[in-house]
Design a protein around this motif. Structure first.
Motif, PDB file in Angstrom:
ATOM      1  N   PRO A 181      40.576  50.214  49.955  1.00  0.00           N
ATOM      2  CA  PRO A 181      40.900  50.861  48.605  1.00  0.00           C
ATOM      3  C   PRO A 181      41.305  49.607  47.466  1.00  0.00           C
ATOM      4  O   PRO A 181      41.968  48.854  48.041  1.00  0.00           O
ATOM      5  CB  PRO A 181      42.436  51.715  48.770  1.00  0.00           C
ATOM      6  N   GLY A 182      40.581  49.691  46.336  1.00  0.00           N
ATOM      7  CA  GLY A 182      41.073  48.994  45.475  1.00  0.00           C
ATOM      8  C   GLY A 182      40.117  47.764  45.277  1.00  0.00           C
ATOM      9  O   GLY A 182      40.011  47.106  44.207  1.00  0.00           O
ATOM     10  N   ALA A 183      39.287  47.589  46.314  1.00  0.00           N
ATOM     11  CA  ALA A 183      38.297  46.284  46.358  1.00  0.00           C
ATOM     12  C   ALA A 183      37.246  46.316  45.504  1.00  0.00           C
ATOM     13  O   ALA A 183      36.945  45.680  44.475  1.00  0.00           O
ATOM     14  CB  ALA A 183      37.452  46.114  47.753  1.00  0.00           C
ATOM     15  N   LEU A 184      36.663  48.014  45.380  1.00  0.00           N
ATOM     16  CA  LEU A 184      35.640  47.650  44.444  1.00  0.00           C
ATOM     17  C   LEU A 184      36.155  47.987  42.824  1.00  0.00           C
ATOM     18  O   LEU A 184      35.358  47.274  41.927  1.00  0.00           O
ATOM     19  CB  LEU A 184      34.691  49.251  44.527  1.00  0.00           C
ATOM     20  N   SER A 185      37.206  48.347  42.811  1.00  0.00           N
ATOM     21  CA  SER A 185      38.014  48.400  41.254  1.00  0.00           C
ATOM     22  C   SER A 185      38.340  46.975  40.897  1.00  0.00           C
ATOM     23  O   SER A 185      38.098  46.525  39.757  1.00  0.00           O
ATOM     24  CB  SER A 185      39.088  49.297  41.239  1.00  0.00           C
ATOM     25  N   THR A 186      38.403  46.254  41.708  1.00  0.00           N
ATOM     26  CA  THR A 186      38.665  44.716  41.435  1.00  0.00           C
ATOM     27  C   THR A 186      37.399  44.058  41.153  1.00  0.00           C
ATOM     28  O   THR A 186      37.348  43.294  39.913  1.00  0.00           O
ATOM     29  CB  THR A 186      39.062  43.794  42.957  1.00  0.00           C
ATOM     30  N   ILE A 187      36.146  44.128  41.597  1.00  0.00           N
ATOM     31  CA  ILE A 187      34.934  43.817  41.006  1.00  0.00           C
ATOM     32  C   ILE A 187      34.586  44.519  39.831  1.00  0.00           C
ATOM     33  O   ILE A 187      34.241  43.658  38.751  1.00  0.00           O
ATOM     34  CB  ILE A 187      34.038  44.065  42.120  1.00  0.00           C
ATOM     35  N   ALA A 188      34.818  45.634  39.746  1.00  0.00           N
ATOM     36  CA  ALA A 188      34.670  46.242  38.324  1.00  0.00           C
ATOM     37  C   ALA A 188      35.509  45.792  37.329  1.00  0.00           C
ATOM     38  O   ALA A 188      34.892  45.397  36.099  1.00  0.00           O
ATOM     39  CB  ALA A 188      34.958  47.746  38.528  1.00  0.00           C
TER      40      ALA A 188
ATOM     41  N   ALA B 125      36.395  42.833  32.345  1.00  0.00           N
ATOM     42  CA  ALA B 125      37.046  41.825  31.621  1.00  0.00           C
ATOM     43  C   ALA B 125      36.047  40.857  30.814  1.00  0.00           C
ATOM     44  O   ALA B 125      36.333  40.352  29.648  1.00  0.00           O
ATOM     45  CB  ALA B 125      37.942  40.952  32.480  1.00  0.00           C
ATOM     46  N   GLY B 126      34.866  40.379  31.502  1.00  0.00           N
ATOM     47  CA  GLY B 126      33.902  39.582  30.780  1.00  0.00           C
ATOM     48  C   GLY B 126      33.437  40.396  29.807  1.00  0.00           C
ATOM     49  O   GLY B 126      33.120  39.783  28.770  1.00  0.00           O
TER      50      GLY B 126
END
Length: 369
Positions: free
Chosen positions: A269-276, A281-282
């Protein structure tokens, strides 16, 4: 055109920036005296028209422009202040705090010194790469010493305006923090990404497209010059890199979780949202970069057209764009690997895209949807 800068102007350092200053001033008829420890660079700067090598019988300069690497800039500025006691002295080094601290420590006459930095450059270096329009439309930071005489500040500001630049007043610390993010970090990032390409096989490199070219464009810069710049602005650059490392560590951890998962549903949980969030942010950062003419960025539509790699074809395409009554907002060209053809990506206002597509198709161009 009438200009405010009066000569003689002494330019110390005849690399890209120094020679370009000389070329720009000579275009306006200003007398330029050139000095450089390299006799070869000095002769080449003379030959390209940047000025005349300084001699013992030259009249005293009104303005001295020091265009030396940051690690020796303060020494050169101090020597010029002593040698020419009536001249205003500026430098164009890309780091201001380091130079100012060195001059304060040496008790230099800071009333006649004004730091400056034109935000302009090229991947190529040396006097052979110099052009008189290098500074046209570019910001030119004016960072006075804190005790600079108003007339000295005015003289440096006039130099920037006369060379077509846009003066921006900043103090030295503010400047160094800004360029750490908008200039020094991009150089390091481009170099680090480009370094990953060294050991790729030819088949992998053959897949390279505009993305890798855009990211690595400035990676061909001079290592010696950039080592000097980064070392002089080490504290500010380090602070930005620490923030980048924190973000990168988060993405690496998220990708590790994704790599260990047996399927999307098993990703922590949270891993994919970290990438997104990193990509998002970019997006937000890119949206803040000033757009055309310095205003807010606008959304454009892109019309992609196949262009034969033959003389006159690109000019014919641009002529047809104009004949269609469409203003070209931006243009990029990507060459197709192994084929004598390129793809011209024409950015236009969204309401013009369909019209341009139809007009170019009618004129025989192959437009790529």
């Amino acid at each position: 055109m009438s200009i405010a800068t009066r000569g003689p102007v002494r330019v110390v350092g005849t690399g890209l920036l120094g020679a370009s200053v000389g070329l720009g001033l000579r275009r306006h008829g200003v007398e330029v005296q050139l000095a450089d420890p390299s006799r070869t660079a000095l002769a080449l700067a003379r030959d390209v028209g940047a000025g005349t090598p300084a001699g013992p019988d030259d009249p005293e300069p009104a303005l001295v422009v020091v265009a030396a690497p940051p690690d020796v800039t303060a020494d050169v500025v101090r020597a010029e202040l002593v040698a020419h006691p009536t001249a205003v002295v500026t430098d164009v080094a890309s780091v201001k705090g380091y130079v100012l601290a060195e001059l304060r420590g040496a008790r230099a006459d800071l009333r006649r010194y004004v730091g400056s930095h034109p935000m302009a450059g090229r991947e190529r270096s040396g006097p052979s790469a110099a052009v008189p329009d290098l500074f046209l439309g570019r910001p030119w930071v004016i960072a006075d010493s804190g005790v600079s005489h108003p007339d000295a500040v005015l003289a440096v500001r006039a130099l920037a305006v006369d060379l077509g630049a846009l003066p921006v007043a900043m103090d030295a610390a503010e400047h160094d923090a800004a360029v750490a993010s908008v200039s020094h970090l991009p150089q390091l990032a481009a170099s680090l990404v480009a370094a990953r390409l060294r050991d790729l096989d030819d088949a992998a490199l053959g897949l390279a497209g505009p993305g890798v070219r855009d990211v690595t464009r400035i990676a061909a810069s001079d290592p010696a010059l950039w080592t000097s710049i980064l070392a002089a602005n080490a504290l500010a650059v380090r602070s930005v890199l620490v923030e980048v490392r924190s973000d990168l560590d988060g993405v690496i951890a998220a990708l590790t979780d994704a790599a260990l998962a047996t399927g999307p549903e098993d990703v922590a949980p949270g891993a994919l949202s970290t990438i997104a969030r990193a990509i998002s942010a970019g997006n937000a950062g890119v949206a803040r970069i000033p757009g055309k003419h310095g205003g807010a960025q606008r959304a454009y539509s892109v019309v992609s057209v196949l262009v034969p790699d033959s003389p006159g074809e690109l000019a014919r395409l641009l002529g047809d764009v104009g004949a269609a009554g469409v203003n070209l907002e931006d243009l990029q060209i990507e060459h197709a690997a192994g084929r004598p053809v390129g793809v011209a990506e024409i950015s236009v206002l969204p309401g013009s895209a369909e019209h341009l597509h139809a007009e170019l198709t009618a004129r025989g161009w192959r437009v790529v949807r």
